[in-house]
Design a protein around this motif. Structure first.
Motif, PDB file in Angstrom:
ATOM      1  N   VAL A 190      22.268 -38.105  -6.182  1.00 40.53           N
ATOM      2  CA  VAL A 190      21.578 -37.673  -7.405  1.00 40.53           C
ATOM      3  C   VAL A 190      22.504 -37.800  -8.607  1.00 40.53           C
ATOM      4  O   VAL A 190      22.121 -38.323  -9.669  1.00 40.53           O
ATOM      5  N   LEU A 191      23.745 -37.358  -8.463  1.00 48.12           N
ATOM      6  CA  LEU A 191      24.701 -37.445  -9.572  1.00 48.12           C
ATOM      7  C   LEU A 191      25.030 -38.893  -9.916  1.00 48.12           C
ATOM      8  O   LEU A 191      25.195 -39.246 -11.089  1.00 48.12           O
ATOM      9  N   ALA A 192      25.114 -39.753  -8.898  1.00 46.08           N
ATOM     10  CA  ALA A 192      25.482 -41.154  -9.138  1.00 46.08           C
ATOM     11  C   ALA A 192      24.444 -41.871  -9.985  1.00 46.08           C
ATOM     12  O   ALA A 192      24.771 -42.829 -10.703  1.00 46.08           O
ATOM     13  N   LEU A 193      23.194 -41.420  -9.929  1.00 39.94           N
ATOM     14  CA  LEU A 193      22.139 -42.070 -10.715  1.00 39.94           C
ATOM     15  C   LEU A 193      22.291 -41.828 -12.216  1.00 39.94           C
ATOM     16  O   LEU A 193      21.932 -42.684 -13.028  1.00 39.94           O
ATOM     17  N   ILE A 194      22.818 -40.663 -12.590  1.00 47.21           N
ATOM     18  CA  ILE A 194      22.760 -40.233 -13.989  1.00 47.21           C
ATOM     19  C   ILE A 194      23.473 -41.195 -14.938  1.00 47.21           C
ATOM     20  O   ILE A 194      22.878 -41.649 -15.923  1.00 47.21           O
ATOM     21  N   PRO A 195      24.737 -41.550 -14.715  1.00 42.86           N
ATOM     22  CA  PRO A 195      25.388 -42.466 -15.673  1.00 42.86           C
ATOM     23  C   PRO A 195      24.755 -43.852 -15.688  1.00 42.86           C
ATOM     24  O   PRO A 195      24.768 -44.522 -16.722  1.00 42.86           O
TER      25      PRO A 195
ATOM     26  N   MET B 118      18.934 -32.133 -13.540  1.00 43.71           N
ATOM     27  CA  MET B 118      19.421 -32.890 -12.387  1.00 43.71           C
ATOM     28  C   MET B 118      20.811 -32.426 -11.978  1.00 43.71           C
ATOM     29  O   MET B 118      21.108 -32.265 -10.785  1.00 43.71           O
ATOM     30  N   ILE B 119      21.671 -32.207 -12.953  1.00 43.57           N
ATOM     31  CA  ILE B 119      23.026 -31.727 -12.641  1.00 43.57           C
ATOM     32  C   ILE B 119      22.959 -30.352 -11.987  1.00 43.57           C
ATOM     33  O   ILE B 119      23.651 -30.079 -10.991  1.00 43.57           O
ATOM     34  N   ALA B 120      22.110 -29.473 -12.533  1.00 40.24           N
ATOM     35  CA  ALA B 120      21.977 -28.141 -11.950  1.00 40.24           C
ATOM     36  C   ALA B 120      21.472 -28.221 -10.515  1.00 40.24           C
ATOM     37  O   ALA B 120      21.951 -27.490  -9.633  1.00 40.24           O
ATOM     38  N   ALA B 121      20.523 -29.123 -10.266  1.00 40.30           N
ATOM     39  CA  ALA B 121      19.992 -29.280  -8.906  1.00 40.30           C
ATOM     40  C   ALA B 121      21.061 -29.791  -7.949  1.00 40.30           C
ATOM     41  O   ALA B 121      21.158 -29.345  -6.804  1.00 40.30           O
ATOM     42  N   ALA B 122      21.889 -30.726  -8.420  1.00 36.45           N
ATOM     43  CA  ALA B 122      22.946 -31.272  -7.564  1.00 36.45           C
ATOM     44  C   ALA B 122      24.025 -30.232  -7.279  1.00 36.45           C
ATOM     45  O   ALA B 122      24.606 -30.214  -6.186  1.00 36.45           O
ATOM     46  N   GLN B 123      24.295 -29.362  -8.239  1.00 35.93           N
ATOM     47  CA  GLN B 123      25.319 -28.335  -8.037  1.00 35.93           C
ATOM     48  C   GLN B 123      24.836 -27.201  -7.134  1.00 35.93           C
ATOM     49  O   GLN B 123      25.657 -26.495  -6.541  1.00 35.93           O
ATOM     50  N   ASP B 124      23.524 -27.023  -7.037  1.00 31.43           N
ATOM     51  CA  ASP B 124      22.956 -26.022  -6.142  1.00 31.43           C
ATOM     52  C   ASP B 124      21.882 -26.712  -5.295  1.00 31.43           C
ATOM     53  O   ASP B 124      20.687 -26.513  -5.495  1.00 31.43           O
ATOM     54  N   PRO B 125      22.298 -27.568  -4.358  1.00 30.13           N
ATOM     55  CA  PRO B 125      21.333 -28.395  -3.619  1.00 30.13           C
ATOM     56  C   PRO B 125      20.320 -27.599  -2.826  1.00 30.13           C
ATOM     57  O   PRO B 125      19.228 -28.090  -2.544  1.00 30.13           O
ATOM     58  N   SER B 126      20.639 -26.356  -2.471  1.00 35.85           N
ATOM     59  CA  SER B 126      19.697 -25.556  -1.696  1.00 35.85           C
ATOM     60  C   SER B 126      18.452 -25.195  -2.499  1.00 35.85           C
ATOM     61  O   SER B 126      17.395 -24.917  -1.925  1.00 35.85           O
ATOM     62  N   ALA B 127      18.560 -25.190  -3.834  1.00 37.99           N
ATOM     63  CA  ALA B 127      17.422 -24.794  -4.672  1.00 37.99           C
ATOM     64  C   ALA B 127      16.228 -25.711  -4.462  1.00 37.99           C
ATOM     65  O   ALA B 127      15.080 -25.258  -4.391  1.00 37.99           O
ATOM     66  N   LEU B 128      16.472 -27.018  -4.366  1.00 39.41           N
ATOM     67  CA  LEU B 128      15.397 -27.978  -4.130  1.00 39.41           C
ATOM     68  C   LEU B 128      15.461 -28.581  -2.733  1.00 39.41           C
ATOM     69  O   LEU B 128      14.650 -29.445  -2.403  1.00 39.41           O
TER      70      LEU B 128
END
Length: 386
Positions: A228-233, A210-220
């Motif tokens: 997306v990041l706000a959900l994790i914690p 999820m972190i990788a996807a958020a850091q490279d949003p174009s991938a998905l």
């Protein structure tokens, strides 16, 4: 493995009318050879805003495609994607553009692309769908002449504008803090040869993906990586609290108690069963119990000016995260701890393997869709929404 086609028709009506005919399921069923049903409306309770869900029943009446509206710029461009089309369909996307021509007419361009697990299948299916869409567009062209609607389209799509979320860097730091805690828990359980290590590890992998996807949003193709990041914690807190309580004899929520106790059980003849069942019960606890309240909590705390349904396209775009995490976990598991058929199914395609797991255990994709709808309903029923 991919195939595509583009069709065009000039409709004898303005773009605002063409938009309604092409994007409203009630109107689509007047000309489409496939039946279209609205499963969930999008923001504004509309069928034509990003976040709406549709079910397409193919002309044979047996097969269904489940679509999410991913982008809507009224009355210019409309994009949708099939998020559930069976184990053989990898991707299916459609883009419809509406271009004014000759004063009061509209050129509709409809581009469809798809990928299946085998290239010959994609080619055959693409030809079939191209003919069906072409026949449908011929019917649409006949209906469009003289069509009109009393209620005008909104001038803009209903989307929120306010957010109280921290900066992206702050959200990223919080997500990494949760990840560090998850990795430490998985390492600790692995060092003790504790069978709960397997779920702890896949949970860590999901967070990493999820972190990788958020850091490279174009991938998905993510539109809201901050969400997306706000959900994790938030959902990490539920997970860590229940795992700690279970290990220390505290109060544990029922779904997590079932997951942890199942993981600790044994079956000498079929050692993979407790592992797989424990994993599936853990996934169920996360998706069915934790995720709905996490979605609500993040929405109320950080995105109160938005409709949660705005984020549904990104939520569904995250599906590959779970496939990638499953791949990594299966590589870690001892051979005795995984079903014999998983390597065979994975060779066909990881999506095929996940579909098989869904049939014999827990269907992650279907439950995630239900979970999101549950969170939407909870927010609509909350006092703040009244």
């Amino acid at each position: 493995m991919s195939a595509s086609f583009t069709l065009r028709r000039v409709l004898d009506c303005p773009p605002e009318v063409a938009w309604r005919l092409v994007t409203d399921p009630d109107q689509m069923n007047r000309w489409s050879t496939a039946r279209i049903d609205l499963a969930e409306p999008g923001p504004g309770d509309r069928p034509d805003t990003a976040g709406a869900l549709r079910v397409v029943t193919l002309p044979d009446g047996k097969r269904k495609l489940r679509e999410v509206v991913e982008f809507a710029q009224m009355p210019r461009e409309f994009r949708y994607r099939v998020y559930d089309g069976g184990p053989l369909l990898i991707s299916h996307r459609g883009v419809q553009t509406f271009t004014p021509v000759d004063g009061n007419r509209t050129e509709l361009t409809w581009h469809v692309s798809m990928r299946l697990v085998a290239a010959p299948l994609a080619t055959v299916l693409c030809r079939v769908i191209r003919k069906q869409v072409g026949d449908s567009l011929d019917l649409l062209a006949g209906l469009a002449a003289g069509a009109s609607f009393d209620d005008p389209l909104p001038t803009t799509s209903p989307v929120g504008t306010s957010s109280t979320a921290p900066t992206f860097d702050g959200l990223l730091a919080d997500a990494h803090e949760s990840l560090a805690a998850q990795r430490a828990l998985a390492d600790e359980l692995a060092a003790d040869d504790d069978p709960k290590q397997w779920f702890a590890r896949v949970y860590q992998y999901v967070t990493e993906e999820m972190i990788a996807a958020a850091q490279d949003p174009s991938a998905l193709g993510l539109e809201h990586p901050d969400w997306v990041l706000a959900l994790i914690p938030t959902f990490h807190d539920y997970y860590e609290r229940n795992l700690t309580a279970y290990r220390t004899g505290g109060d544990v929520e029922p779904a997590w108690a079932t997951a942890w106790s199942t993981a600790e059980s044994s079956d000498p003849k079929r050692p993979h069963l407790p592992v797989m069942k424990g994993l599936l019960y853990g996934v169920s606890a996360h998706i069915d119990a934790d995720l709905p309240r996490a979605l609500v909590e993040v929405q109320q705390e950080h995105f109160p000016g938005h409709d949660l349904r705005e984020f549904r396209p990104d939520y569904l775009r995250l599906a590959p995260v779970f496939t990638a995490a499953s791949d990594r976990l299966l590589a870690d598991l001892p051979r005795s701890h995984k079903p014999w058929w998983t390597p065979v199914a994975s060779k066909i395609h990881p999506q095929f393997r996940d579909s098989m797991l869904g049939r014999v255990g827990y269907d992650v994709g279907r439950h995630r869709v239900k979970t999101f709808a549950k969170a939407v309903a909870a927010l609509q029923d909350s006092p703040a929404a009244a």
